[in-house]
Design a protein around this motif. Structure first.
Motif, PDB file in Angstrom:
ATOM      1  N   TYR A 250      56.236 -20.799 -16.154  1.00  0.00           N
ATOM      2  CA  TYR A 250      54.892 -21.199 -16.595  1.00  0.00           C
ATOM      3  C   TYR A 250      53.835 -20.362 -15.880  1.00  0.00           C
ATOM      4  N   ALA A 251      52.588 -20.507 -16.332  1.00  0.00           N
ATOM      5  CA  ALA A 251      51.456 -19.803 -15.728  1.00  0.00           C
ATOM      6  C   ALA A 251      50.607 -20.792 -14.937  1.00  0.00           C
ATOM      7  N   LYS A 252      50.095 -20.338 -13.826  1.00  0.00           N
ATOM      8  CA  LYS A 252      49.152 -21.158 -13.060  1.00  0.00           C
ATOM      9  C   LYS A 252      48.023 -20.262 -12.559  1.00  0.00           C
ATOM     10  N   ASN A 253      46.996 -20.895 -12.006  1.00  0.00           N
ATOM     11  CA  ASN A 253      45.837 -20.149 -11.489  1.00  0.00           C
ATOM     12  C   ASN A 253      45.286 -19.200 -12.558  1.00  0.00           C
ATOM     13  N   ASN A 258      34.862 -12.272 -18.458  1.00  0.00           N
ATOM     14  CA  ASN A 258      34.549 -10.846 -18.594  1.00  0.00           C
ATOM     15  C   ASN A 258      35.553 -10.110 -19.479  1.00  0.00           C
ATOM     16  N   GLY A 259      36.008 -10.815 -20.515  1.00  0.00           N
ATOM     17  CA  GLY A 259      36.944 -10.183 -21.445  1.00  0.00           C
ATOM     18  C   GLY A 259      38.337  -9.970 -20.877  1.00  0.00           C
ATOM     19  N   GLU A 260      38.674 -10.625 -19.758  1.00  0.00           N
ATOM     20  CA  GLU A 260      39.990 -10.462 -19.138  1.00  0.00           C
ATOM     21  C   GLU A 260      40.647 -11.824 -18.908  1.00  0.00           C
ATOM     22  N   ILE A 261      41.969 -11.838 -18.920  1.00  0.00           N
ATOM     23  CA  ILE A 261      42.738 -13.028 -18.560  1.00  0.00           C
ATOM     24  C   ILE A 261      43.772 -12.621 -17.511  1.00  0.00           C
ATOM     25  N   VAL A 262      43.749 -13.305 -16.366  1.00  0.00           N
ATOM     26  CA  VAL A 262      44.668 -13.044 -15.251  1.00  0.00           C
ATOM     27  C   VAL A 262      45.284 -14.370 -14.825  1.00  0.00           C
ATOM     28  N   PHE A 263      46.555 -14.365 -14.483  1.00  0.00           N
ATOM     29  CA  PHE A 263      47.213 -15.599 -14.028  1.00  0.00           C
ATOM     30  C   PHE A 263      48.402 -15.252 -13.150  1.00  0.00           C
ATOM     31  N   CYS A 271      57.068 -16.502  -7.526  1.00  0.00           N
ATOM     32  CA  CYS A 271      55.789 -16.505  -8.233  1.00  0.00           C
ATOM     33  C   CYS A 271      55.238 -15.082  -8.229  1.00  0.00           C
ATOM     34  N   ILE A 272      55.006 -14.549  -9.414  1.00  0.00           N
ATOM     35  CA  ILE A 272      54.458 -13.198  -9.545  1.00  0.00           C
ATOM     36  C   ILE A 272      52.945 -13.333  -9.747  1.00  0.00           C
ATOM     37  N   GLU A 273      52.194 -12.932  -8.765  1.00  0.00           N
ATOM     38  CA  GLU A 273      50.751 -13.155  -8.786  1.00  0.00           C
ATOM     39  C   GLU A 273      50.003 -12.077  -9.573  1.00  0.00           C
ATOM     40  N   ASN A 274      48.846 -12.462 -10.067  1.00  0.00           N
ATOM     41  CA  ASN A 274      47.880 -11.542 -10.680  1.00  0.00           C
ATOM     42  C   ASN A 274      48.457 -10.729 -11.841  1.00  0.00           C
ATOM     43  N   VAL A 275      49.020 -11.444 -12.805  1.00  0.00           N
ATOM     44  CA  VAL A 275      49.466 -10.813 -14.047  1.00  0.00           C
ATOM     45  C   VAL A 275      48.266 -10.734 -14.985  1.00  0.00           C
ATOM     46  N   GLN A 276      47.970  -9.543 -15.490  1.00  0.00           N
ATOM     47  CA  GLN A 276      46.818  -9.351 -16.376  1.00  0.00           C
ATOM     48  C   GLN A 276      47.297  -9.104 -17.796  1.00  0.00           C
ATOM     49  N   LEU A 277      46.692  -9.826 -18.747  1.00  0.00           N
ATOM     50  CA  LEU A 277      47.074  -9.663 -20.149  1.00  0.00           C
ATOM     51  C   LEU A 277      46.425  -8.425 -20.749  1.00  0.00           C
ATOM     52  N   GLY A 278      47.255  -7.563 -21.350  1.00  0.00           N
ATOM     53  CA  GLY A 278      46.709  -6.386 -22.030  1.00  0.00           C
ATOM     54  C   GLY A 278      45.929  -6.749 -23.273  1.00  0.00           C
ATOM     55  N   VAL A 279      46.338  -7.830 -23.955  1.00  0.00           N
ATOM     56  CA  VAL A 279      45.601  -8.354 -25.105  1.00  0.00           C
ATOM     57  C   VAL A 279      45.074  -9.725 -24.684  1.00  0.00           C
ATOM     58  N   THR A 302      59.354  -7.306 -10.389  1.00  0.00           N
ATOM     59  CA  THR A 302      58.015  -7.887 -10.283  1.00  0.00           C
ATOM     60  C   THR A 302      56.938  -6.881 -10.677  1.00  0.00           C
ATOM     61  N   GLU A 303      56.989  -5.706 -10.115  1.00  0.00           N
ATOM     62  CA  GLU A 303      55.958  -4.710 -10.393  1.00  0.00           C
ATOM     63  C   GLU A 303      56.040  -4.205 -11.824  1.00  0.00           C
ATOM     64  N   GLU A 304      57.263  -4.087 -12.358  1.00  0.00           N
ATOM     65  CA  GLU A 304      57.428  -3.668 -13.757  1.00  0.00           C
ATOM     66  C   GLU A 304      56.860  -4.722 -14.711  1.00  0.00           C
ATOM     67  N   ILE A 305      57.010  -6.002 -14.369  1.00  0.00           N
ATOM     68  CA  ILE A 305      56.433  -7.073 -15.193  1.00  0.00           C
ATOM     69  C   ILE A 305      54.915  -6.975 -15.173  1.00  0.00           C
TER      70      ILE A 305
END
Length: 460
Positions: A250-253, A258-263, A271-279, A302-305
């Motif tokens: 699941y996603a948290k935080n 500003n046109g961005e989504i990070v979780f 827990c893989i922190e600070n994943v940013q959605l390209g779309v 983790t970094e590849e994700i």
């Protein structure tokens, strides 16, 4: 028939997005590829440039001689083709091996580990995300997708080092029952295709049967809360996922702005922190969690994700931005089911709070309109303004009394109007100055109007 040993493949209904991926697959395998489609399109013209021979008349004499040898020719057809089709009738009477597209995909999964993504909606984006995550990582993959992925300008990916194959599992006509999944994702089971299934219960049961096909060494990644009783073989692991509820994935935080989504992405043991959605649309949080679960379970780091999610450009016609200016935004989305429309509209309203959202919607199929008119109206009533077009019939004949009007009459917003597709551009010219965010929706041929609408809005 061993599909690895055939020399030629003939496609009846070559222009479909799913069929085109198979055409590209067999061209890559150096097979002779030909076929028929009802109408020319940008996609069929691309396939011809890539080496396929395609014609547009149902005419047996136009079938190449190299595709008239039953012993080494495979015939692939789509269920949208009627039984009266002359070419299909010829192949049946002449004793050819004839397979549905989905069965061919099933044969391919017998030679690989299939990662199959099923669901009423969300499956194209989720499977495309998963394919991109794997492709750009050290793991790699093959993929047959239901949309053209912008990162690769294709719906087919091939690998010479990975036996993982990502497949969009289509429930229409029970096609996904031909598959042999290693891992499967189910994103949604909202009733659809009731012209095929008859009842919501039968539709749900088809997904339950799909879960019984997963290999004993595999797993099912199931969205939390679905009305589904999986029928898993002993040895199959069950995981659940959610956009933001505590589950296996699941996603948290979640941060939107500003046109961005990070979780932060939570897995069973990290827990893989600070994943940013390209779309960056809200519905892609849920799609992204499912895709990352598939990637994580198959060894993507983790970094590849993080890198894969950030660089994911999306499939064509899934939250596709065509204009993104301060005064005007134009985007289109393939949404054609009430639940998809609702998710799409809510996501855009969240992204553009305080802006007027105008939706231009083309209903897809008479049966779907008949079965879900009230649900369509409820979803479309979330808009600030609605422009409703005629029904796109696709494979269907008209049904007496079933028109866009049965949706229109139930829409509760005051700012609504109904026009024929041919009248849309004149209406857009007349009202363009009042638009702020324009969302074009539907699975028919509304996409052919995107560029002309864009040209009008660019002048604002």
């Amino acid at each position: 028939m061993d599909i690895q040993k055939i020399t030629s493949v003939y496609f009846v209904g070559a222009g479909g997005i799913g069929m085109s991926a198979l055409i590209r697959y067999f061209l890559a395998k150096k097979k002779i590829v030909a076929g028929y489609d009802k109408t020319p399109s940008e996609l069929t013209e691309e396939l011809i440039r890539e080496g396929a021979s395609i014609h547009y008349e149902d005419d047996v004499t136009q079938i190449p001689e190299t595709c008239k040898q039953p012993e080494n020719t495979l015939v692939v057809y789509t269920p949208a083709i009627p039984d009266t089709h002359a070419e299909l009738t010829y192949f049946r009477h002449a004793g050819f091996n004839i397979m549905k597209r989905a069965r061919v995909l099933g044969e391919i999964t017998n030679y690989s580990r299939g990662l199959c993504v099923a669901g009423t909606h969300g499956k194209t984006t989720t499977s495309s995300m998963a394919a991109h995550l794997l492709k750009q990582s050290h793991v790699d993959c093959n993929a047959f997708l239901g949309g053209i992925l912008k990162n690769y300008n294709s719906n087919l990916m091939l690998s010479d080092k990975s036996d993982l194959t990502v497949i969009e599992a289509d429930e229409f006509d029970r096609s996904f029952h031909w598959l042999n999944p290693y891992m499967a994702v189910i994103t949604a089971v909202d009733p659809d295709h009731l012209d095929i299934y008859g009842t919501p219960e039968a539709y749900r049961e088809s997904f339950e049967h799909f879960t019984s096909l997963i290999r004993p060494d595999g797993c099912l990644i199931l969205k939390k809360g679905l009305n589904l009783q999986p029928q898993l073989k002993p040895g199959v692991t069950l995981y659940t996922y959610s956009a933001n509820e505590e589950t296996d994935f699941y996603a948290k935080n979640i941060r939107i702005g500003n046109g961005e989504i990070v979780f932060d992405f939570v897995t069973p043991n990290e827990c893989i922190e600070n994943v940013q959605l390209g779309v960056p649309v809200k519905v892609n949080i849920e799609n992204g969690v499912a895709a990352m679960a598939l990637a994580w379970l198959n060894g993507v780091t983790t970094e590849e994700i993080r890198q894969g999610m950030k660089t994911f450009a999306g499939p064509v016609r899934r939250f596709d931005f065509h204009l993104k200016r301060e005064n005007i935004v134009l985007l289109d989305d393939y949404a054609h089911h009430p639940a998809e429309l609702k998710a799409s509209i809510i996501s855009i309203k969240e992204l553009y709070k305080g802006k007027k959202i105008t939706g231009i919607f083309q209903p897809h199929l008479y049966t779907r309109t008949r079965d879900f008119a009230a649900d369509f109206a409820a979803s479309l009533s979330l808009l600030d303004e609605l422009i409703l077009l005629d029904i796109y019939p696709a494979r269907e004949e008209p049904i007496p009394g079933i028109t866009s009007e049965i949706i229109f009459d139930k829409v509760t917003i005051a700012n609504k109007q109904m026009v024929r597709k041919e009248e849309l551009l004149n209406l857009v010219k007349k009202e363009a100055s009042s638009f702020e965010v324009v969302l074009m929706l539907g699975a028919g041929n509304i996409d052919r109007l995107i560029e002309p609408v864009k040209q009008i809005l660019e002048k604002l």
